[in-house]
Design an enzyme around this catalytic site. Structure first.
Site, PDB file in Angstrom:
ATOM      1  N   LYS A 195       0.817  -1.218   0.000  1.00 10.87           N
ATOM      2  CA  LYS A 195       0.000   0.000   0.000  1.00 10.87           C
ATOM      3  C   LYS A 195       0.845   1.259   0.000  1.00 10.87           C
ATOM      4  O   LYS A 195       0.448   2.274  -0.570  1.00 10.87           O
ATOM      5  CB  LYS A 195      -0.938   0.029   1.224  1.00 10.87           C
ATOM      6  CG  LYS A 195      -2.179  -0.816   1.049  1.00 10.87           C
ATOM      7  CD  LYS A 195      -3.240  -0.419   2.069  1.00 10.87           C
ATOM      8  CE  LYS A 195      -4.515  -1.225   1.892  1.00 10.87           C
ATOM      9  NZ  LYS A 195      -5.531  -0.860   2.881  1.00 10.87           N
ATOM     10  N   LYS A 216      -5.826  -9.651  -6.694  1.00  8.87           N
ATOM     11  CA  LYS A 216      -6.893  -9.942  -5.728  1.00  8.87           C
ATOM     12  C   LYS A 216      -8.075  -9.008  -5.950  1.00  8.87           C
ATOM     13  O   LYS A 216      -7.883  -7.824  -6.206  1.00  8.87           O
ATOM     14  CB  LYS A 216      -6.313  -9.720  -4.325  1.00  8.87           C
ATOM     15  CG  LYS A 216      -7.165 -10.219  -3.195  1.00  8.87           C
ATOM     16  CD  LYS A 216      -6.563  -9.783  -1.869  1.00  8.87           C
ATOM     17  CE  LYS A 216      -6.657  -8.288  -1.697  1.00  8.87           C
ATOM     18  NZ  LYS A 216      -6.232  -7.782  -0.379  1.00  8.87           N
ATOM     19  N   LYS A 272     -11.891  -3.725  -3.059  1.00 11.66           N
ATOM     20  CA  LYS A 272     -12.939  -2.702  -3.047  1.00 11.66           C
ATOM     21  C   LYS A 272     -12.492  -1.447  -3.782  1.00 11.66           C
ATOM     22  O   LYS A 272     -13.317  -0.682  -4.251  1.00 11.66           O
ATOM     23  CB  LYS A 272     -13.263  -2.318  -1.605  1.00 11.66           C
ATOM     24  CG  LYS A 272     -13.976  -3.366  -0.804  1.00 11.66           C
ATOM     25  CD  LYS A 272     -14.388  -2.723   0.528  1.00 11.66           C
ATOM     26  CE  LYS A 272     -14.582  -3.709   1.637  1.00 11.66           C
ATOM     27  NZ  LYS A 272     -13.858  -3.315   2.860  1.00 11.66           N
TER      28      LYS A 272
HETATM   29  P1  AMP Z   1     -11.386  -5.693   3.877  1.00 12.85           P
HETATM   30  O1  AMP Z   1     -12.298  -5.323   2.770  1.00 12.85           O
HETATM   31  O2  AMP Z   1      -9.951  -5.536   3.499  1.00 12.85           O
HETATM   32  O3  AMP Z   1     -11.761  -5.100   5.201  1.00 12.85           O
HETATM   33  O4  AMP Z   1     -11.562  -7.259   4.043  1.00 12.85           O
HETATM   34  C1  AMP Z   1     -12.627  -7.841   4.756  1.00 12.85           C
HETATM   35  C2  AMP Z   1     -12.510  -9.338   4.773  1.00 12.85           C
HETATM   36  O5  AMP Z   1     -12.635  -9.857   3.426  1.00 12.85           O
HETATM   37  C3  AMP Z   1     -11.171  -9.842   5.292  1.00 12.85           C
HETATM   38  O6  AMP Z   1     -11.403 -11.030   6.034  1.00 12.85           O
HETATM   39  C4  AMP Z   1     -10.403 -10.150   4.047  1.00 12.85           C
HETATM   40  O7  AMP Z   1      -9.432 -11.143   4.248  1.00 12.85           O
HETATM   41  C5  AMP Z   1     -11.511 -10.648   3.120  1.00 12.85           C
HETATM   42  N1  AMP Z   1     -11.180 -10.415   1.707  1.00 12.85           N
HETATM   43  C6  AMP Z   1     -10.856  -9.219   1.148  1.00 12.85           C
HETATM   44  N2  AMP Z   1     -10.646  -9.369  -0.178  1.00 12.85           N
HETATM   45  C7  AMP Z   1     -10.829 -10.688  -0.459  1.00 12.85           C
HETATM   46  C8  AMP Z   1     -10.751 -11.479  -1.659  1.00 12.85           C
HETATM   47  N3  AMP Z   1     -10.427 -10.941  -2.825  1.00 12.85           N
HETATM   48  N4  AMP Z   1     -11.009 -12.801  -1.569  1.00 12.85           N
HETATM   49  C9  AMP Z   1     -11.343 -13.358  -0.382  1.00 12.85           C
HETATM   50  N5  AMP Z   1     -11.430 -12.683   0.787  1.00 12.85           N
HETATM   51  C10 AMP Z   1     -11.180 -11.365   0.751  1.00 12.85           C
END
Ligand code: AMP
Ligand code: TRP
Length: 327
Positions: A112, A194, A197
């Site tokens: 990041k 990956k 968002k």
């Molecule tokens: P975040 O949006 O970074 O707060 O992620 C929220 C949850 O979603 C966390 O448990 C991440 O590990 C999971 N996560 C985020 N992106 C992915 C993805 N592309 N595939 C699977 N899990 C994800």
């Protein structure tokens, strides 16, 4: 005694099916067998540039989605991180027992920060100690997350062990719980990155609240390769990603899926993946619309959870303050 589970998601954009398959869905599946705490981590979302009014809206949306996805407030506590100020108090205390070298090794920070060292806030660097505070404050046993968060949960274990060694046994040392299927969903427009968002592309992800036509289109346009046969081959990233989404949603085994698609083409596979995704998100969208029609219901759920969690927070903080010599 049921094991205590803690997990959280950042209110930093629209929740996509990667988040859903990597995290929330697994929380919902295990609700009955665990003592559950789920958080909307709004203080993590301010570690990068953001807009305060968007943050406010994103928090509401994420809480609504937690409920719509099936996090039944009778079976879990569900709250917003900044409503319990001890998260940041404990984060500071843990920052003081976390060596800089440990934080410097975090791959998410390295990705990041890129070339922006002079511009990003220090919170982006110390963010894993806030995450450790979230988990350790509740003496959590398990942390169900996607693959990208495993390193942060392992760091949390190291911090807990170091604290316990220095100041006496205060914290439960938690375990990461990573799903076998769906832990790392890739972008539909680029299966080498990956699903995220913050990605730019129109057809990168399917958000849980996406228009269903758009969701179908994104999957039908998913990048694959020039092959024909439908097999689980990690080298064929686009195909592998579609099959993983299908496997996660249908619960079928790889062999069953391979047999099912024998003699069929990529177009057929995409159509069936799109059907499975829509079958999952359509009812979530309907529940979301119902639930968010009454904002006071959501406020009530959040306030009740904060009240439920108060005794655990006080107990941990009392032990931490005594151990560290502040009392
Ligand atoms: P975040 O949006 O970074 O707060 O992620 C929220 C949850 O979603 C966390 O448990 C991440 O590990 C999971 N996560 C985020 N992106 C992915 C993805 N592309 N595939 C699977 N899990 C994800
Ligand atoms: N850092 C996590 C993410 O970006 C979100 C998070 C914050 C979290 N605190 C947590 C996840 C505690 C699990 C437990 O996805």
């Amino acid at each position: 005694m049921k094991k205590r589970v803690f997990s959280g998601i950042q209110p930093s954009g629209h929740l996509h099916i990667g988040n859903y398959l990597g995290s929330i869905r697994n929380w919902v599946r295990d609700l009955d067998s665990r003592d559950n705490i789920f958080c909307v981590v709004d203080q993590h979302a301010i570690t990068v540039d953001y807009d305060p009014s968007e943050l406010r809206a994103n928090v509401r949306e994420l809480v609504g989605l937690y409920l719509a996805c099936g996090l039944d407030p009778d079976k879990c506590n569900l709250f917003v991180q900044s409503h319990i100020p001890e998260h940041t108090e404990l984060a500071w205390l843990l920052t003081c027992v976390t060596p800089m070298g440990w934080l410097e090794r975090m791959t998410q920070f390295k990705d990041k920060v890129g070339s922006k060292r002079e511009r990003v806030g220090t919170g982006l660097f110390t963010y894993p100690t806030l995450m450790a505070a979230d988990i350790l404050l509740y003496q959590s046993h398990e942390v169900p997350v996607g693959d990208d968060q495993k390193q942060h949960v392992e760091l949390t274990r190291d911090i807990a062990e170091r604290f316990n060694h220095k100041f006496g046994e205060v914290f439960v040392v938690p375990e990461p719980v990573i799903p076998e299927v769906g832990a790392r969903i890739m972008g539909f427009d680029d299966p080498t990155v990956k699903m995220s968002k913050s990605a730019e592309g129109q057809h990168h992800s399917v958000a849980l609240l996406d228009d269903l036509k758009k969701a179908r289109k994104t999957i039908m346009r998913a990048v694959t390769d020039s092959g024909r046969d439908i097999v689980f081959d990690p080298e064929r990233a686009g195909l592998y990603n579609l099959l993983s989404v299908y496997q996660a949603l249908t619960g079928q085994s790889r062999d069953e899926i391979a047999t099912h698609f024998e003699g069929k083409g990529y177009g057929d596979l995409k159509k069936e993946v799109a059907e499975a995704v829509i079958a999952e998100i359509e009812p979530i969208q309907a529940r979301y619309r119902e639930l968010t029609a009454d904002p006071s219901h959501i406020d009530g759920v959040l306030a009740q959870s904060v009240a439920n969690l108060r005794p655990i927070v006080d107990q941990t903080m009392d032990a931490v303050r005594r151990a560290m010599g502040h009392r």
